[in-house]
Design an enzyme around this catalytic site. Structure first.
Site, PDB file in Angstrom:
ATOM      1  N   GLY A 135       3.340  14.191  61.844  1.00  0.00           N
ATOM      2  CA  GLY A 135       4.011  14.142  60.095  1.00  0.00           C
ATOM      3  C   GLY A 135       3.626  14.280  58.852  1.00  0.00           C
ATOM      4  O   GLY A 135       3.893  12.792  58.099  1.00  0.00           O
ATOM      5  N   CYS A 202      -7.007  -2.938  58.682  1.00  0.00           N
ATOM      6  CA  CYS A 202      -7.732  -1.746  57.431  1.00  0.00           C
ATOM      7  C   CYS A 202      -6.042  -1.712  56.594  1.00  0.00           C
ATOM      8  O   CYS A 202      -6.397  -0.784  56.046  1.00  0.00           O
ATOM      9  CB  CYS A 202      -8.206  -0.398  58.089  1.00  0.00           C
ATOM     10  N   CYS A 224      -8.816   8.115  58.120  1.00  0.00           N
ATOM     11  CA  CYS A 224      -9.463   7.756  59.181  1.00  0.00           C
ATOM     12  C   CYS A 224     -10.830   9.558  59.999  1.00  0.00           C
ATOM     13  O   CYS A 224     -11.578   9.064  60.320  1.00  0.00           O
ATOM     14  CB  CYS A 224      -8.853   7.563  60.351  1.00  0.00           C
TER      15      CYS A 224
HETATM   16  S1  SF4 Z   1     -10.273   2.692  64.003  1.00  0.00           S
HETATM   17 FE1  SF4 Z   1     -10.480   2.857  61.810  1.00  0.00          FE
HETATM   18  S2  SF4 Z   1      -8.430   2.226  60.543  1.00  0.00           S
HETATM   19 FE2  SF4 Z   1      -8.707   1.402  62.963  1.00  0.00          FE
HETATM   20  S3  SF4 Z   1     -10.076  -0.617  62.991  1.00  0.00           S
HETATM   21 FE3  SF4 Z   1     -11.138   0.464  62.997  1.00  0.00          FE
HETATM   22  S4  SF4 Z   1     -11.924   1.447  60.926  1.00  0.00           S
HETATM   23 FE4  SF4 Z   1      -9.824   0.245  61.133  1.00  0.00          FE
END
Ligand code: SF4
Length: 239
Positions: A135, A202, A224
């Site tokens: 998406g 986050c 990410c």
């Molecule tokens: S996986 Fe990435 S977005 Fe999710 S809590 Fe961990 S740091 Fe944060």
């Protein structure tokens, strides 16, 4: 299809509507399709279009263990309402195991946390698919401004997938017009001011007028890694 798209075909995809891009991708690549879904507004539009064409398409959700309670509730509600073939992708370690070993990585090393809880599980799962729908939109972030509707991506293993983002050119306004016109139930967090929604620790509400993804990771990063860790295999245009 495992060969990179020709520049001509890549450009042809750019002229297609979201529906036509999905149809063309399904015709071009007859391998196994999947859709990565974080249940954001854009995802629900692509999913709405996909479920009419491939009702059983695997819907890959990165179950990091850190999502908002509202996201889990919405995921479960829509999975039932749309009879989705949901695949929750979990990290090797539980949140408790990871925090016991490394502490709270989303505060100290979010890159490592995303790698363990998102990139690794997704890329392992993608091994079995050939066509990867997303998406993503160009407008979402400066890191996505060069996104093409159709791109070939090579995983570290050498596996190549056709990655298709039918809404690449869509604006935020179009997303909400489609959502309203088609009466799609949406994640309630949008009503609180969130614009780009991921894991709860986050994700913050962005400043008025700021980049939608500026509320992610406290502005420390914009991605990410799941859309930047694979190597784009699409050849550059020659002119
Ligand atoms: S996986 Fe990435 S977005 Fe999710 S809590 Fe961990 S740091 Fe944060």
């Amino acid at each position: 299809m495992s060969q990179p798209l020709s520049p001509a075909l890549t450009e042809e995809f750019e002229t297609l509507s979201a529906e036509a891009a999905i149809d063309r991708a399904l015709a071009e690549n007859t391998g196994l399709p999947c859709f990565t879904c974080s249940f954001q507004a854009e995802d629900m539009i692509v999913l709405d279009l996909l479920r009419r064409r491939v009702p059983n398409i695997p819907v890959l959700f990165l179950e990091t263990g850190y999502h908002f309670a509202a996201t889990y509730a919405y995921r479960d509600r829509m999975t039932q309402a749309w009879n989705l073939n949901l695949k929750n992708l979990a990290a090797k370690k539980s949140v408790a195991e990871q925090e016991a070993e490394f502490g709270i990585l989303n505060r100290t090393d979010p890159g490592k946390c995303c790698n363990l809880r998102k990139v690794e599980p997704l890329f392992e799962a993608l091994q079995q698919y050939d066509l990867w729908f997303t998406g993503l939109r160009r407008e979402q972030s400066p890191t996505r401004k060069n996104l093409k509707i159709a791109e070939h991506h090579e995983l570290a293993s050498g596996k190549v997938l056709l990655k298709v983002s039918p809404l690449a050119a869509w604006t935020w306004g179009l997303v909400w017009k489609y959502t309203a016109d088609n009466k799609i139930d949406y994640l309630p967090l949008y009503d609180m001011g969130y614009r780009s929604i991921g894991c709860e620790p986050c994700t913050a509400i962005p400043q008025e007028g700021a980049d939608p993804r500026s509320g992610r990771w406290g502005g420390a990063k914009l991605e990410c890694g799941i859309h930047t860790a694979s190597k784009q295999a699409t050849p550059e245009r020659s002119s």
